[in-house]
Write an enzyme that holds these catalytic residues in place. Structure first.
Site, PDB file in Angstrom:
ATOM      1  N   GLY A 160      82.140  46.131   5.285  1.00 17.59           N
ATOM      2  CA  GLY A 160      83.457  46.618   5.705  1.00 17.59           C
ATOM      3  C   GLY A 160      83.496  46.568   7.217  1.00 17.59           C
ATOM      4  N   ARG A 161      84.264  47.472   7.823  1.00 15.88           N
ATOM      5  CA  ARG A 161      84.359  47.469   9.290  1.00 15.88           C
ATOM      6  C   ARG A 161      83.001  47.757   9.932  1.00 15.88           C
ATOM      7  NH1 ARG A 161      89.110  50.030   7.584  1.00 15.88           N
ATOM      8  NH2 ARG A 161      87.716  51.774   7.238  1.00 15.88           N
ATOM      9  N   THR A 240      72.897  54.605   6.707  1.00 16.29           N
ATOM     10  CA  THR A 240      73.735  55.382   7.635  1.00 16.29           C
ATOM     11  C   THR A 240      75.085  55.685   6.981  1.00 16.29           C
ATOM     12  OG1 THR A 240      74.545  53.321   8.613  1.00 16.29           O
ATOM     13  CG2 THR A 240      72.723  54.407   9.756  1.00 16.29           C
ATOM     14  N   ARG A 242      76.086  57.223   3.146  1.00 19.81           N
ATOM     15  CA  ARG A 242      76.093  58.542   2.518  1.00 19.81           C
ATOM     16  C   ARG A 242      74.802  58.708   1.730  1.00 19.81           C
ATOM     17  NH1 ARG A 242      79.324  59.806   5.613  1.00 19.81           N
ATOM     18  NH2 ARG A 242      81.370  60.778   5.338  1.00 19.81           N
ATOM     19  N   GLU A 271      72.101  66.698   1.714  1.00 23.17           N
ATOM     20  CA  GLU A 271      72.379  67.149   3.063  1.00 23.17           C
ATOM     21  C   GLU A 271      72.929  68.575   3.078  1.00 23.17           C
ATOM     22  OE1 GLU A 271      73.818  63.552   5.096  1.00 23.17           O
ATOM     23  OE2 GLU A 271      75.029  64.948   6.261  1.00 23.17           O
ATOM     24  N   HIS A 289      72.267  62.923  10.553  1.00 20.62           N
ATOM     25  CA  HIS A 289      73.640  62.430  10.396  1.00 20.62           C
ATOM     26  C   HIS A 289      74.385  62.363  11.734  1.00 20.62           C
ATOM     27  CE1 HIS A 289      77.165  62.133   7.303  1.00 20.62           C
ATOM     28  NE2 HIS A 289      77.341  61.313   8.330  1.00 20.62           N
ATOM     29  N   ILE A 290      73.908  61.453  12.603  1.00 18.51           N
ATOM     30  CA  ILE A 290      74.490  61.344  13.952  1.00 18.51           C
ATOM     31  C   ILE A 290      75.150  59.993  14.193  1.00 18.51           C
ATOM     32  CG2 ILE A 290      72.993  63.084  15.018  1.00 18.51           C
ATOM     33  CD1 ILE A 290      71.183  60.796  16.015  1.00 18.51           C
ATOM     34  N   GLY A 291      75.467  59.280  13.115  1.00 21.96           N
ATOM     35  CA  GLY A 291      76.035  57.924  13.256  1.00 21.96           C
ATOM     36  C   GLY A 291      77.218  57.834  14.204  1.00 21.96           C
TER      37      GLY A 291
HETATM   38  C1  GLV Z   1      83.730  52.284   7.726  1.00 23.35           C
HETATM   39  O1  GLV Z   1      82.648  52.829   7.803  1.00 23.35           O
HETATM   40  C2  GLV Z   1      83.969  51.053   7.048  1.00 23.35           C
HETATM   41  O2  GLV Z   1      83.026  50.299   6.771  1.00 23.35           O
HETATM   42  O3  GLV Z   1      85.137  50.813   6.767  1.00 23.35           O
HETATM   43  C1  GLV Z   2      80.589  60.104   9.036  1.00 28.49           C
HETATM   44  O1  GLV Z   2      79.668  60.137   8.291  1.00 28.49           O
HETATM   45  C2  GLV Z   2      81.891  59.671   8.671  1.00 28.49           C
HETATM   46  O2  GLV Z   2      82.148  59.404   7.495  1.00 28.49           O
HETATM   47  O3  GLV Z   2      82.727  59.609   9.577  1.00 28.49           O
END
Ligand code: GLV
Ligand code: GLV
Length: 332
Positions: A160-161, A240, A242, A271, A289-291
């Site tokens: 994805g993004r 990174t 879930r 978590e 969880h600091i992404g």
């Molecule tokens: C966001 O994390 C995405 O992959 O859209």
């Molecule tokens: C972080 O884990 C998010 O989903 O923004």
């Protein structure tokens, strides 16, 4: 608190708080910087709210929506993932749910790449070794890890993004890149020389597997014992996305047995509890969880959540709504 307030479950940065204080409804903030509201506090503090600005630490289910009452119009989750919000229950009540897509891809990709490098080049283990203050000298066989640029293959699960942002970084490291997900066959993926494949092929051929899909009702433990067994011997798993995507006990088995060379996790199955077996393994790098924890990124996430609420309260369309349909897709 039944005056139609906006309930914010955690203080955000000064810039975001300033923006939020300009909302056309009274702002009520759960003032604890360290901890989210307890379930009882959440149910009490949201009573009468027109909107809730929530974090991923709060479970926003039907009970919370009903505690808020019939005036609740919007839930703005300050995260791209929204598995903590019962989107179906919100839809049934006519409540709009929004998330924060697009503003945290780069920060999350940076962190994913940091975790990849830390894991395959054994940074944390090496830092701990220096920390012991034992005498040491350079050794031709010390702390050997994986060369990313020597033909290593990165498998991106859920392009994805965020996955695409990881692919751009992997391209700069001259890795081979393969991916699952609908964007794996787009022109952008082709430009980055990403090859589309199925999960089975990805697991079998990747040196590093990195997860970038949202958690949905159907993909919990998508990486469990059979998938870990299918991974290439000596490969690495990075998460990174879930925590519940991975069966942590099975992962601990796979690292302990030496089948996997290591793992890097920013997110955890239960978590904020961290798996004790994983914690004890040198080859596993664990983060809290600091992404998305870049200053500009967190500001952008908070601003987007506030703007969504502003739009909804003034009768306009939200900027980034989520829909139950989106929840069933495997790629965000
Ligand atoms: C966001 O994390 C995405 O992959 O859209
Ligand atoms: C972080 O884990 C998010 O989903 O923004």
């Amino acid at each position: 608190m039944s005056d139609g307030h906006v309930y914010l479950t955690r203080p955000l940065s000064d810039a975001v708080m300033t923006l939020a204080s300009g909302l056309p409804a009274r702002l009520v903030t759960h003032e604890d910087k360290e901890f989210p509201p307890s379930r009882d506090q959440l149910l009490e503090e949201c009573r009468g709210a027109v909107s809730i600005i929530s974090m991923l630490t709060e479970k926003i289910d039907a009970e919370v929506m009903d505690a808020a009452g019939p005036g609740l119009k919007a839930i703005a989750n300050v995260a791209v993932g929204y598995d903590n919000v019962d989107v179906g229950a919100a839809a049934e009540r006519g409540i709009i749910v929004t998330n924060t897509p697009g503003v945290l891809d780069e920060a999350t990709a940076d962190l994913a790449f940091a975790l990849i490098l830390a894991t395959v080049r054994r940074l944390v283990e090496a830092d701990r070794f220096i920390g012991t203050a034992k005498p040491w000298i350079w050794g031709p066989q010390s702390f050997i890890g994986l060369d990313l640029s020597a033909g290593a293959t990165l498998g991106i699960v859920g392009l994805g993004r965020t996955g695409m942002a990881v692919a751009r970084r992997a391209r700069a490291f001259r890795m081979n890149i393969i991916a699952t997900g609908s964007r794996a066959s787009t022109a952008e993926a082709a430009d980055l020389e990403v090859q589309s494949c199925d999960l089975e092929t990805l697991l079998r051929t990747s040196d590093v597997v990195s997860l970038h899909c949202p958690l949905t009702s159907t993909n919990r433990h998508m990486i469990a014992a059979p998938q870990l067994a299918a991974m290439k011997p000596g490969s690495y798993l990075i998460n990174t996305a879930r925590g519940p995507l991975v069966d942590e006990e099975a992962l601990a088995d796979a690292v302990e047995s030496g089948h996997l060379a290591g793992a890097g996790l920013d997110v955890h199955e239960f978590e904020p509890q961290v798996n004790e077996r994983l914690r004890s393994l040198d080859k596993v790098v664990l983060l809290p969880h600091i992404g998305s924890a870049g200053a500009a990124t967190r500001d952008a996430m908070g601003r987007l959540a506030v703007r969504n609420i502003e739009a909804i309260l003034s009768g306009s369309a939200p900027l980034t709504p989520v829909t139950p349909v989106q929840e069933t897709t495997t790629v965000g």
